[in-house]
Design a protein around this motif. Structure first.
Motif, PDB file in Angstrom:
ATOM      1  N   ARG A 124     -32.305  -8.908 -37.903  1.00 42.14           N
ATOM      2  CA  ARG A 124     -32.280 -10.350 -38.152  1.00 42.14           C
ATOM      3  C   ARG A 124     -31.894 -10.669 -39.597  1.00 42.14           C
ATOM      4  O   ARG A 124     -31.249 -11.686 -39.857  1.00 42.14           O
ATOM      5  CB  ARG A 124     -33.626 -10.972 -37.797  1.00 42.14           C
ATOM      6  CG  ARG A 124     -33.817 -11.094 -36.306  1.00 42.14           C
ATOM      7  CD  ARG A 124     -35.140 -11.779 -35.935  1.00 42.14           C
ATOM      8  NE  ARG A 124     -35.334 -11.705 -34.506  1.00 42.14           N
ATOM      9  CZ  ARG A 124     -35.784 -10.624 -33.849  1.00 42.14           C
ATOM     10  NH1 ARG A 124     -36.113  -9.539 -34.517  1.00 42.14           N
ATOM     11  NH2 ARG A 124     -35.898 -10.633 -32.541  1.00 42.14           N
ATOM     12  N   GLU A 125     -32.246  -9.797 -40.526  1.00 47.29           N
ATOM     13  CA  GLU A 125     -31.810  -9.988 -41.913  1.00 47.29           C
ATOM     14  C   GLU A 125     -30.291  -9.878 -42.010  1.00 47.29           C
ATOM     15  O   GLU A 125     -29.660 -10.618 -42.761  1.00 47.29           O
ATOM     16  CB  GLU A 125     -32.483  -8.963 -42.830  1.00 47.29           C
ATOM     17  CG  GLU A 125     -33.962  -9.203 -43.038  1.00 47.29           C
ATOM     18  CD  GLU A 125     -34.590  -8.135 -43.905  1.00 47.29           C
ATOM     19  OE1 GLU A 125     -34.942  -8.454 -45.053  1.00 47.29           O
ATOM     20  OE2 GLU A 125     -34.717  -6.982 -43.435  1.00 47.29           O
ATOM     21  N   VAL A 126     -29.707  -8.970 -41.239  1.00 40.38           N
ATOM     22  CA  VAL A 126     -28.244  -8.841 -41.207  1.00 40.38           C
ATOM     23  C   VAL A 126     -27.641 -10.080 -40.543  1.00 40.38           C
ATOM     24  O   VAL A 126     -26.611 -10.588 -40.995  1.00 40.38           O
ATOM     25  CB  VAL A 126     -27.806  -7.538 -40.496  1.00 40.38           C
ATOM     26  CG1 VAL A 126     -26.292  -7.455 -40.399  1.00 40.38           C
ATOM     27  CG2 VAL A 126     -28.363  -6.317 -41.221  1.00 40.38           C
ATOM     28  N   PHE A 127     -28.272 -10.593 -39.482  1.00 36.18           N
ATOM     29  CA  PHE A 127     -27.810 -11.842 -38.851  1.00 36.18           C
ATOM     30  C   PHE A 127     -27.665 -12.940 -39.906  1.00 36.18           C
ATOM     31  O   PHE A 127     -26.680 -13.674 -39.925  1.00 36.18           O
ATOM     32  CB  PHE A 127     -28.810 -12.352 -37.811  1.00 36.18           C
ATOM     33  CG  PHE A 127     -28.879 -11.611 -36.507  1.00 36.18           C
ATOM     34  CD1 PHE A 127     -28.195 -10.432 -36.264  1.00 36.18           C
ATOM     35  CD2 PHE A 127     -29.672 -12.111 -35.493  1.00 36.18           C
ATOM     36  CE1 PHE A 127     -28.288  -9.771 -35.051  1.00 36.18           C
ATOM     37  CE2 PHE A 127     -29.772 -11.472 -34.273  1.00 36.18           C
ATOM     38  CZ  PHE A 127     -29.086 -10.299 -34.045  1.00 36.18           C
ATOM     39  N   ALA A 128     -28.663 -13.063 -40.773  1.00 36.94           N
ATOM     40  CA  ALA A 128     -28.657 -14.122 -41.791  1.00 36.94           C
ATOM     41  C   ALA A 128     -27.467 -13.978 -42.740  1.00 36.94           C
ATOM     42  O   ALA A 128     -26.843 -14.971 -43.124  1.00 36.94           O
ATOM     43  CB  ALA A 128     -29.969 -14.131 -42.570  1.00 36.94           C
ATOM     44  N   VAL A 129     -27.135 -12.744 -43.106  1.00 33.96           N
ATOM     45  CA  VAL A 129     -25.984 -12.492 -43.979  1.00 33.96           C
ATOM     46  C   VAL A 129     -24.690 -12.919 -43.281  1.00 33.96           C
ATOM     47  O   VAL A 129     -23.825 -13.572 -43.870  1.00 33.96           O
ATOM     48  CB  VAL A 129     -25.928 -10.996 -44.388  1.00 33.96           C
ATOM     49  CG1 VAL A 129     -24.632 -10.677 -45.131  1.00 33.96           C
ATOM     50  CG2 VAL A 129     -27.142 -10.616 -45.218  1.00 33.96           C
ATOM     51  N   ILE A 130     -24.578 -12.555 -42.013  1.00 34.61           N
ATOM     52  CA  ILE A 130     -23.378 -12.884 -41.220  1.00 34.61           C
ATOM     53  C   ILE A 130     -23.229 -14.398 -41.094  1.00 34.61           C
ATOM     54  O   ILE A 130     -22.147 -14.953 -41.326  1.00 34.61           O
ATOM     55  CB  ILE A 130     -23.478 -12.218 -39.830  1.00 34.61           C
ATOM     56  CG1 ILE A 130     -23.406 -10.690 -39.979  1.00 34.61           C
ATOM     57  CG2 ILE A 130     -22.406 -12.750 -38.883  1.00 34.61           C
ATOM     58  CD1 ILE A 130     -23.849  -9.920 -38.756  1.00 34.61           C
ATOM     59  N   GLU A 131     -24.310 -15.071 -40.741  1.00 33.55           N
ATOM     60  CA  GLU A 131     -24.272 -16.516 -40.544  1.00 33.55           C
ATOM     61  C   GLU A 131     -24.002 -17.257 -41.853  1.00 33.55           C
ATOM     62  O   GLU A 131     -23.279 -18.259 -41.869  1.00 33.55           O
ATOM     63  CB  GLU A 131     -25.560 -16.974 -39.881  1.00 33.55           C
ATOM     64  CG  GLU A 131     -25.645 -16.472 -38.433  1.00 33.55           C
ATOM     65  CD  GLU A 131     -27.048 -16.472 -37.855  1.00 33.55           C
ATOM     66  OE1 GLU A 131     -28.018 -16.877 -38.552  1.00 33.55           O
ATOM     67  OE2 GLU A 131     -27.184 -16.054 -36.676  1.00 33.55           O
ATOM     68  N   ALA A 132     -24.537 -16.754 -42.964  1.00 31.42           N
ATOM     69  CA  ALA A 132     -24.286 -17.385 -44.269  1.00 31.42           C
ATOM     70  C   ALA A 132     -22.809 -17.310 -44.654  1.00 31.42           C
ATOM     71  O   ALA A 132     -22.309 -18.166 -45.382  1.00 31.42           O
ATOM     72  CB  ALA A 132     -25.145 -16.729 -45.351  1.00 31.42           C
ATOM     73  N   ALA A 133     -22.097 -16.301 -44.130  1.00 30.93           N
ATOM     74  CA  ALA A 133     -20.670 -16.146 -44.414  1.00 30.93           C
ATOM     75  C   ALA A 133     -19.811 -16.990 -43.465  1.00 30.93           C
ATOM     76  O   ALA A 133     -18.589 -17.000 -43.590  1.00 30.93           O
ATOM     77  CB  ALA A 133     -20.277 -14.682 -44.301  1.00 30.93           C
TER      78      ALA A 133
END
Length: 191
Positions: A124-133
């Motif tokens: 989910r932390e990786v999800f946040a990085v992806i969505e922020a981009a």
């Protein structure tokens, strides 16, 4: 590759003892995927098998991302099999981030690939990085699924080795109660 658990045992990757997982949970077993993935032939074959399962769900990501350290090798091998770009996230302090010149394009479909999923926190932390981009998560893959189907991902998820391994909160850990000291074999700080 017919029995991945046998490969883990043969490679000394199924550890027995008292462990603190990166989720903070305690367990009497730990799966050290790096011991399996250190063989490039096996890593490549496992990546191809996981890619095949994900493609069967209709996933064709532009990018495959794995969190450092555990997800780097298997995500790279899945990306190779899918013909996708491969990247990884890493921590800057306590924050998961893309570094080293990695960048996502807005609207790109991204697959997150882990070595092991237990609670899904780092995923989910990786999800946040992806969505922020401005990109979007199309699915998740993992070598091992310790979540017992309780990961709660809202995107397709596939693994090669679903395994039930009992875990406990530190306060309810029978190993701690017996006086055993837990060790932390993983790379992520305990949360």
């Amino acid at each position: 590759m017919s029995d991945l658990l046998d490969i883990f045992k043969f490679r000394g990757a199924l550890l027995e003892g008292h462990f603190v997982l990166s989720s903070g949970l305690h367990s009497a077993q730990y799966l050290q995927c790096a011991r399996v993935l250190m063989d490039p032939t096996i890593a490549s074959e496992l990546g191809a098998q996981l890619a095949e399962k994900l493609q069967a769900k209709g996933l064709a990501p532009a990018v495959v991302i794995g969190p450092a350290m555990g997800g780097v090798v298997i995500s790279h091998e899945v990306a190779r099999a899918l013909g996708s770009r491969s990247m990884f996230t890493e921590r800057e302090g306590t924050t998961m981030t893309l570094r080293r010149g990695f960048a996502l394009e807005p609207g790109e479909g991204v697959l997150v690939v882990e070595d092991v999923v237990t609670t899904g926190k780092s995923t989910r932390e990786v999800f946040a990085v992806i969505e922020a981009a401005g990109a979007h998560v199309v699915g998740v893959g993992s070598l091992v699924d310790r979540s017992s189907g309780q990961n709660g991902f809202e995107v397709p998820f596939e693994s090669l080795l679903p395994i039930a391994v009992e875990t406990w909160n530190a306060s309810a850990c029978p190993l701690c109660a017996s006086g055993s000291t837990a060790v932390k074999p993983g790379s992520r700080p305990v949360s």
